[in-house]
Design a protein around this motif. Structure first.
Motif, PDB file in Angstrom:
ATOM      1  N   VAL A  67       0.824  -1.205   0.000  1.00 28.03           N
ATOM      2  CA  VAL A  67       0.000   0.000   0.000  1.00 28.03           C
ATOM      3  C   VAL A  67       0.862   1.261   0.000  1.00 28.03           C
ATOM      4  O   VAL A  67       0.431   2.335  -0.430  1.00 28.03           O
ATOM      5  N   LEU A  68       2.106   1.135   0.440  1.00 32.62           N
ATOM      6  CA  LEU A  68       3.013   2.282   0.522  1.00 32.62           C
ATOM      7  C   LEU A  68       3.803   2.523  -0.766  1.00 32.62           C
ATOM      8  O   LEU A  68       4.553   3.506  -0.852  1.00 32.62           O
ATOM      9  N   SER A  69       3.646   1.659  -1.754  1.00 34.84           N
ATOM     10  CA  SER A  69       4.428   1.762  -2.989  1.00 34.84           C
ATOM     11  C   SER A  69       4.362   3.145  -3.641  1.00 34.84           C
ATOM     12  O   SER A  69       5.399   3.683  -4.065  1.00 34.84           O
ATOM     13  N   PRO A  70       3.168   3.760  -3.747  1.00 35.32           N
ATOM     14  CA  PRO A  70       3.132   5.090  -4.377  1.00 35.32           C
ATOM     15  C   PRO A  70       3.968   6.137  -3.648  1.00 35.32           C
ATOM     16  O   PRO A  70       4.602   6.987  -4.289  1.00 35.32           O
ATOM     17  N   MET A  71       3.993   6.092  -2.306  1.00 34.86           N
ATOM     18  CA  MET A  71       4.795   7.065  -1.562  1.00 34.86           C
ATOM     19  C   MET A  71       6.289   6.811  -1.750  1.00 34.86           C
ATOM     20  O   MET A  71       7.088   7.753  -1.776  1.00 34.86           O
ATOM     21  N   VAL A  72       6.671   5.536  -1.887  1.00 34.30           N
ATOM     22  CA  VAL A  72       8.067   5.210  -2.179  1.00 34.30           C
ATOM     23  C   VAL A  72       8.458   5.799  -3.531  1.00 34.30           C
ATOM     24  O   VAL A  72       9.498   6.455  -3.674  1.00 34.30           O
ATOM     25  N   GLU A  73       7.599   5.577  -4.539  1.00 34.74           N
ATOM     26  CA  GLU A  73       7.871   6.123  -5.876  1.00 34.74           C
ATOM     27  C   GLU A  73       7.873   7.643  -5.864  1.00 34.74           C
ATOM     28  O   GLU A  73       8.676   8.282  -6.555  1.00 34.74           O
ATOM     29  N   ALA A  74       6.976   8.213  -5.082  1.00 36.51           N
ATOM     30  CA  ALA A  74       6.923   9.679  -4.973  1.00 36.51           C
ATOM     31  C   ALA A  74       8.233  10.221  -4.418  1.00 36.51           C
ATOM     32  O   ALA A  74       8.776  11.211  -4.930  1.00 36.51           O
ATOM     33  N   LEU A  75       8.754   9.580  -3.379  1.00 36.66           N
ATOM     34  CA  LEU A  75       9.993  10.035  -2.759  1.00 36.66           C
ATOM     35  C   LEU A  75      11.180   9.860  -3.706  1.00 36.66           C
ATOM     36  O   LEU A  75      12.061  10.727  -3.770  1.00 36.66           O
ATOM     37  N   VAL A  76      11.187   8.775  -4.457  1.00 36.42           N
ATOM     38  CA  VAL A  76      12.257   8.548  -5.441  1.00 36.42           C
ATOM     39  C   VAL A  76      12.252   9.671  -6.481  1.00 36.42           C
ATOM     40  O   VAL A  76      13.289  10.267  -6.790  1.00 36.42           O
ATOM     41  N   ASN A  77      11.076   9.966  -7.025  1.00 37.23           N
ATOM     42  CA  ASN A  77      10.961  11.021  -8.035  1.00 37.23           C
ATOM     43  C   ASN A  77      11.285  12.393  -7.454  1.00 37.23           C
ATOM     44  O   ASN A  77      11.918  13.223  -8.106  1.00 37.23           O
ATOM     45  N   PHE A  78      10.842  12.620  -6.229  1.00 40.26           N
ATOM     46  CA  PHE A  78      11.117  13.885  -5.553  1.00 40.26           C
ATOM     47  C   PHE A  78      12.621  14.101  -5.413  1.00 40.26           C
ATOM     48  O   PHE A  78      13.137  15.200  -5.649  1.00 40.26           O
ATOM     49  N   GLY A  79      13.330  13.043  -5.047  1.00 40.24           N
ATOM     50  CA  GLY A  79      14.781  13.126  -4.894  1.00 40.24           C
ATOM     51  C   GLY A  79      15.497  13.405  -6.196  1.00 40.24           C
ATOM     52  O   GLY A  79      16.580  13.995  -6.210  1.00 40.24           O
ATOM     53  N   MET A  80      14.884  13.009  -7.319  1.00 42.21           N
ATOM     54  CA  MET A  80      15.486  13.240  -8.641  1.00 42.21           C
ATOM     55  C   MET A  80      15.024  14.556  -9.261  1.00 42.21           C
ATOM     56  O   MET A  80      15.371  14.863 -10.400  1.00 42.21           O
ATOM     57  N   GLY A  81      14.208  15.308  -8.503  1.00 44.63           N
ATOM     58  CA  GLY A  81      13.718  16.583  -9.032  1.00 44.63           C
ATOM     59  C   GLY A  81      12.553  16.452  -9.992  1.00 44.63           C
ATOM     60  O   GLY A  81      12.171  17.425 -10.657  1.00 44.63           O
ATOM     61  N   LYS A  82      11.950  15.265 -10.064  1.00 41.68           N
ATOM     62  CA  LYS A  82      10.792  15.055 -10.939  1.00 41.68           C
ATOM     63  C   LYS A  82       9.522  15.357 -10.142  1.00 41.68           C
ATOM     64  O   LYS A  82       8.784  14.456  -9.725  1.00 41.68           O
ATOM     65  N   ASP A  83       9.273  16.638  -9.929  1.00 42.06           N
ATOM     66  CA  ASP A  83       8.219  17.069  -9.007  1.00 42.06           C
ATOM     67  C   ASP A  83       6.821  16.674  -9.469  1.00 42.06           C
ATOM     68  O   ASP A  83       5.981  16.268  -8.662  1.00 42.06           O
ATOM     69  N   LYS A  84       6.549  16.804 -10.759  1.00 43.41           N
ATOM     70  CA  LYS A  84       5.213  16.485 -11.270  1.00 43.41           C
ATOM     71  C   LYS A  84       4.922  14.987 -11.144  1.00 43.41           C
ATOM     72  O   LYS A  84       3.817  14.583 -10.763  1.00 43.41           O
ATOM     73  N   GLU A  85       5.918  14.168 -11.461  1.00 41.26           N
ATOM     74  CA  GLU A  85       5.749  12.723 -11.315  1.00 41.26           C
ATOM     75  C   GLU A  85       5.566  12.346  -9.848  1.00 41.26           C
ATOM     76  O   GLU A  85       4.753  11.485  -9.509  1.00 41.26           O
ATOM     77  N   ALA A  86       6.332  13.002  -8.995  1.00 42.46           N
ATOM     78  CA  ALA A  86       6.204  12.731  -7.553  1.00 42.46           C
ATOM     79  C   ALA A  86       4.797  13.070  -7.078  1.00 42.46           C
ATOM     80  O   ALA A  86       4.190  12.322  -6.307  1.00 42.46           O
TER      81      ALA A  86
END
Length: 267
Positions: A67-86
């Motif tokens: 259930v936490l997978s989307p937040m993991v992906e959000a944090l990964v994208n956030f760390g890469m500067g992909k704000d919209k994807e996050a």
């Protein structure tokens, strides 16, 4: 029978880990995850817990689905500067209908939504958090998102209901600008004259005069607005404000808020 017992045990471990995460006991979450390497939920929760502890992401991110997978992906994208994807992943998490929320989850979501300027989504999860916990932890973020959505009456209402918690320059500026856009200029002037930390502020006319020099150079400032410091943006905004250019003042203060938003949610 053995499989059912394992499932019950795993659910117990997952609930224990969530309860620890919810109260900020992140080191204990990391310990549980280390001792249960095959549990995807615990690995995902430990990924979020490690970020809470260190401000950094584990690399590579944990595999599997929970259930936490989307937040993991959000944090990964956030760390890469992909704000919209996050932001999309955060929305996926909260729109699933059964995703758990707590301070750390909402705080991370707000960082992502603020940086991607998804203020409607930010306001939505703030409402869910307030409904569950009935507190004012994120009142500044709520006012900020409400202001960006141009819901000026609501900004003023929130400010009045929580005024004792808002001895903050940026909050007063947003309330003052909200009043201006509702054509309540006298009330706005009272707010601007009582900004925290500023004693015996000059009158409106005196302020107008003091910003005349800045206003005379406004064309030059406009030509390099993306390079201006926070202080220069503030001076520019007040120069517009005290010379009746209210829409330009609002736009400038919005830019200033974006520049300063690192002070919100520890972005």
């Amino acid at each position: 029978m053995a499989q059912q017992a394992t499932q019950v045990q795993n659910l117990t471990i997952e609930q224990e880990a969530w309860d620890l995460f919810e109260v900020g006991s992140n080191e204990e979450v990391l310990y549980l995850a280390k001792n249960n390497p095959s549990n995807h939920y615990l690995q995902h929760l430990s990924f979020l817990a490690f970020f809470e502890v260190s401000g950094k992401s584990i690399n590579p991110s944990p595999k599997g689905i929970s259930v936490l997978s989307p937040m993991v992906e959000a944090l990964v994208n956030f760390g890469m500067g992909k704000d919209k994807e996050a932001a999309k992943q955060v929305s996926l998490y909260f729109n699933s209908g059964n995703s758990p929320i707590c301070y750390a989850i909402v705080n991370l979501a707000l960082k992502i939504y603020f940086r991607s300027e998804n203020f409607a989504e930010a306001k939505s999860i703030l409402s869910a958090y307030k409904k569950k916990y009935n507190d004012t932890t994120f009142i500044k973020e709520e006012i900020t998102s409400t202001y960006h959505l141009r819901k000026y009456e609501e900004v003023i209402k929130l400010f009045r209901e929580n005024i004792k918690l808002l001895n903050d320059v940026e909050m007063h500026k947003m309330v003052g600008m909200s009043l201006l856009f509702l054509d309540r200029h006298k009330e706005a002037n009272v707010i601007f004259e009582n900004i925290p930390g500023k004693l015996q502020l000059p009158s409106f006319e005196e302020k107008k005069s003091s910003y005349s020099l800045v206003f005379s150079k406004i064309s030059n400032l406009e030509s390099r607005v993306s390079e201006l410091t926070a202080r220069e943006l503030e001076d520019m905004g007040f120069a517009y404000l005290f010379h009746g250019e209210y829409e330009k003042a609002e736009k400038t203060f919005l830019s200033l808020t974006s520049k300063l938003k690192s002070s919100l949610c520890n972005v």
